[in-house]
Every structure is written in C-alpha cells, then in structure tokens.
Design an enzyme around this catalytic site. Structure first.
Site, short mmCIF file in Angstrom:
data_model
loop_
_atom_site.label_atom_id
_atom_site.label_comp_id
_atom_site.label_asym_id
_atom_site.label_seq_id
_atom_site.Cartn_x
_atom_site.Cartn_y
_atom_site.Cartn_z
N ARG A 32 -51.20 -14.32 17.12
CA ARG A 32 -49.94 -15.07 17.29
C ARG A 32 -49.72 -16.02 16.11
NH1 ARG A 32 -45.89 -13.79 20.04
NH2 ARG A 32 -47.07 -13.54 21.97
N ARG A 70 -49.93 -3.82 14.22
CA ARG A 70 -50.54 -5.17 14.25
C ARG A 70 -51.81 -5.21 15.09
NH1 ARG A 70 -46.55 -8.84 18.18
NH2 ARG A 70 -46.48 -7.40 19.93
N HIS A 111 -42.78 -10.07 10.66
CA HIS A 111 -42.42 -11.00 11.75
C HIS A 111 -42.94 -12.41 11.41
CE1 HIS A 111 -42.28 -12.70 15.76
NE2 HIS A 111 -42.08 -11.55 16.37
N ASP A 164 -33.16 -15.86 20.39
CA ASP A 164 -33.75 -14.54 20.13
C ASP A 164 -32.61 -13.62 19.70
OD1 ASP A 164 -35.21 -12.23 20.06
OD2 ASP A 164 -36.04 -12.41 22.09
N GLU A 189 -37.44 -13.12 10.64
CA GLU A 189 -38.11 -11.83 10.47
C GLU A 189 -37.27 -10.91 9.58
OE1 GLU A 189 -39.20 -10.40 14.42
OE2 GLU A 189 -39.02 -12.45 15.14
C1 BG6 Z 1 -39.40 -11.29 18.48
C2 BG6 Z 1 -38.54 -10.71 19.56
O1 BG6 Z 1 -39.28 -10.50 17.34
O2 BG6 Z 1 -40.78 -11.28 18.88
C3 BG6 Z 1 -38.75 -11.48 20.86
O3 BG6 Z 1 -37.18 -10.75 19.16
C4 BG6 Z 1 -40.23 -11.49 21.21
O4 BG6 Z 1 -38.00 -10.86 21.90
C5 BG6 Z 1 -41.02 -12.06 20.03
O5 BG6 Z 1 -40.41 -12.31 22.35
C6 BG6 Z 1 -42.52 -12.09 20.27
O6 BG6 Z 1 -42.98 -10.83 20.63
P1 BG6 Z 1 -44.52 -10.58 20.98
O7 BG6 Z 1 -44.62 -9.14 21.38
O8 BG6 Z 1 -45.29 -10.89 19.74
O9 BG6 Z 1 -44.85 -11.54 22.09
#
Ligand code: BG6
Length: 306
Positions: free
Chosen positions: A78, A103, A173, A217, A276
């Site tokens: 994360r 990932r 991302h 979002d 992103e």
């Molecule tokens: C973003 C999405 O790119 O990633 C969101 O638009 C999502 O909807 C976020 O919640 C995080 O995603 P993840 O799968 O890493 O929890």
C-alpha cells in the site's frame, strides 16, 4: 546461507553499480534496490516491480507508503507506485484480483546501467508464468524501466509475445506524500470529463483545480495532460508528466474507506493523494502479436506551491 542473502549476493554480483545501485533486504525480506544519483534517491521492490520511494536531495519524500503496508507474497504493497496490469479496477470475474496481478508477483532484474551523465537505470521484467496464465491466459513480457535523475522516470512496457491480439488496461498507481490534505490541490485537469467511480456518473466536467473534501475516486478521460500537485505546506509543486496515457485517475479514500482498509491507517488519508498515470476506463490498449505499448510517468519537484 538464507535464501534472501543468497538472492541479494546474486543480485549485487550481477547488477550492483558502485555508489548508484545496491540491493538490500527490506521489510518482509523483500529484495530492495537502493538507487542514488547526484540529485535524488529511490528504492524499488523486486516484489511487484514497485517503486517505494523517491526523494530529491534536501526535499521531503515525494512518495507515500502506509505505516500499515504489508510486505508478503500475494498482497499488494500500500503506497509507492504499484504496477496495475493487465486490468485496471475490479475484473469481470470476482475470482480475479482487483487491479490485475503484476503488483502481486516477484519480478526479475533484467539489467542495470549508468548513463553517460551517471544516471542509474534499472530494468525489471515479468513474463507470463503458470500463475499468470491461470488468471490471464496470454503470453506477455512486461518491463518497468526506472531512470533516476532529478526526476523519477518510470516506463511500463507491455509486449504481446503471443500469437493473437490482446487488450489490456493498467496504471502507474502513484501515491504522493503530502503535508496535509487541506493544503493540496491538483491542476491540469480543468474542463476534463470524468467518471465518478463512486456514483457511476461519467458526464461530469472538472471546473478548476481539484480540492479534497470527501472520498474522491475519478477517471479523467481523453486526457494526455500533465498534472501539478500544489502543496502549500511543503511549499512545492510536484509535476507529473506522462506519455502513452489517455486517462488519469485521482483517488483519496477519505474517512470511511480508510477505516475499511486493513493496510491503511485511519488518519492516513490526510497524508496522501493518488494521481495515476493510466490506461483506464475507455482507454484500452490493443496489442497485436509482437506489439508493445509504453506508459510513462515522469515525476519532479519544483519549489513554491504556485
Ligand atoms: C484506485 C481505484 O485506482 O485504487 C479505487 O480508483 C481503489 O477504486 C484504489 O479503491 C485502491 O485499490 P486497491 O485495490 O489497491 O485497494
């Protein structure tokens, strides 16, 4: 000798660049490449082909990683720059992982080198394998090329190595470290049309810069524009340049979603925003056999927030 030390010895023997690139064990014993140039430092996890940090000399870190990030196989880290590929968002099948599988896999180091000006370049590769074929039955080579000067350049190169056409979406991302959510705004997307992923409304038009006052979002369509993240608390602008992308995703989970995520602190939504560089929504890439597509983001820091 433990597997990790063995791996690190091999990686350093093959790819170390004196004073510019070295592999060491990180959290979860993941091998981490530590890159250094005269302008900046960066770290890259071999798991995920994932940039974890980028800090220009004398500046605040540009990327954000959660204090609750988990470093274990099968789970995405994360923060930093997760590689989203070969699909963006949830898949049509509930059995498939959200945001693809790139990932969640260990990548290989393809090469490392110094450019003439001593800029280190690191190239990681992921190829189709038994586990990827179960999730996505296609042959591919995916590369991440990281170039560290005073900016961080990340290129994601997808190549179709199979014998029929494939389609894919994806994203770099990027989680940005900010002084405080009320101190930031994003410019560059003014008058752009976007899909609000929270309501499904795809007819919305951006008016002025983006400020954050609730869960956000959004997928901005038909947008090849560069973005600027203005941060008055850090008195800086982060310039996010891109190529090979017609969509930009802007995300902050805000209070309730932050609480629902196990690897995200309840208050951490105040310290990050995601911008992103994407091929998402209608921005779908078709690759004929042998064809490649490159998605590039270049991130740099400018003094002053305006
Ligand atoms: C973003 C999405 O790119 O990633 C969101 O638009 C999502 O909807 C976020 O919640 C995080 O995603 P993840 O799968 O890493 O929890």
């Amino acid at each position: 000798m433990s597997i990790i030390l063995d791996t690190l010895d091999t990686l350093n023997a093959q790819h170390e660049l004196p004073n510019a690139l070295h592999f060491a064990a990180g959290p979860g014993e993941f091998p981490i490449a530590h890159m250094r140039s005269e302008h900046a430092e960066a770290t890259v996890s071999v798991y995920g082909g994932h940039v974890l940090s980028f800090t220009p000399k004398g500046k605040q870190p540009v990327l954000w990683v959660s204090n609750l990030a988990e470093y274990r196989e099968g789970k995405a880290i994360r923060g930093g720059i997760p590689v989203i590929w070969p699909w963006f968002g949830p898949s049509s099948s509930p059995d498939l992982p959200s945001h693809g599988f790139a990932r969640n896999q260990f990548w290989s180091i393809e090469s490392s080198r110094l450019q003439d000006d001593n800029t280190p370049v690191l190239e990681l590769v992921l190829k189709d394998n038994a586990s990827s074929q179960k999730l996505w039955p296609h042959s591919f080579t995916l590369k991440v090329v990281i170039t560290l000067t005073n900016c961080l350049k990340v290129e994601l190169i997808s190549t179709n190595t199979g014998s029929s056409a494939v389609t894919c979406t994806g994203a770099l991302h990027t989680y940005f470290n900010i002084s405080a959510i009320e101190n930031v705004k994003i410019s560059g997307l003014d008058e752009g049309q976007y899909l609000d992923q929270l309501t499904g409304d795809d007819t919305l038009i951006q008016a002025g810069p983006i400020h954050f006052e609730a869960e956000t979002d959004r997928i901005y369509f038909n947008s090849s524009a560069d973005c600027i993240l203005h941060d008055s608390g850090f008195d800086r602008r982060v310039l996010v340049e891109k190529r090979g992308s017609q969509s930009t995703v802007v995300w902050n989970p805000w209070i309730d979603k932050a609480k629902r995520m196990g690897d995200f602190g309840d208050e951490e939504y105040k310290q990050m925003v995601c911008i992103e560089t994407a091929n998402a929504g209608t921005d779908v890439i078709t690759l004929e056999p042998g064809e490649s597509h490159t998605l590039t983001t270049c991130i740099s820091v400018l003094d002053g927030d305006n």
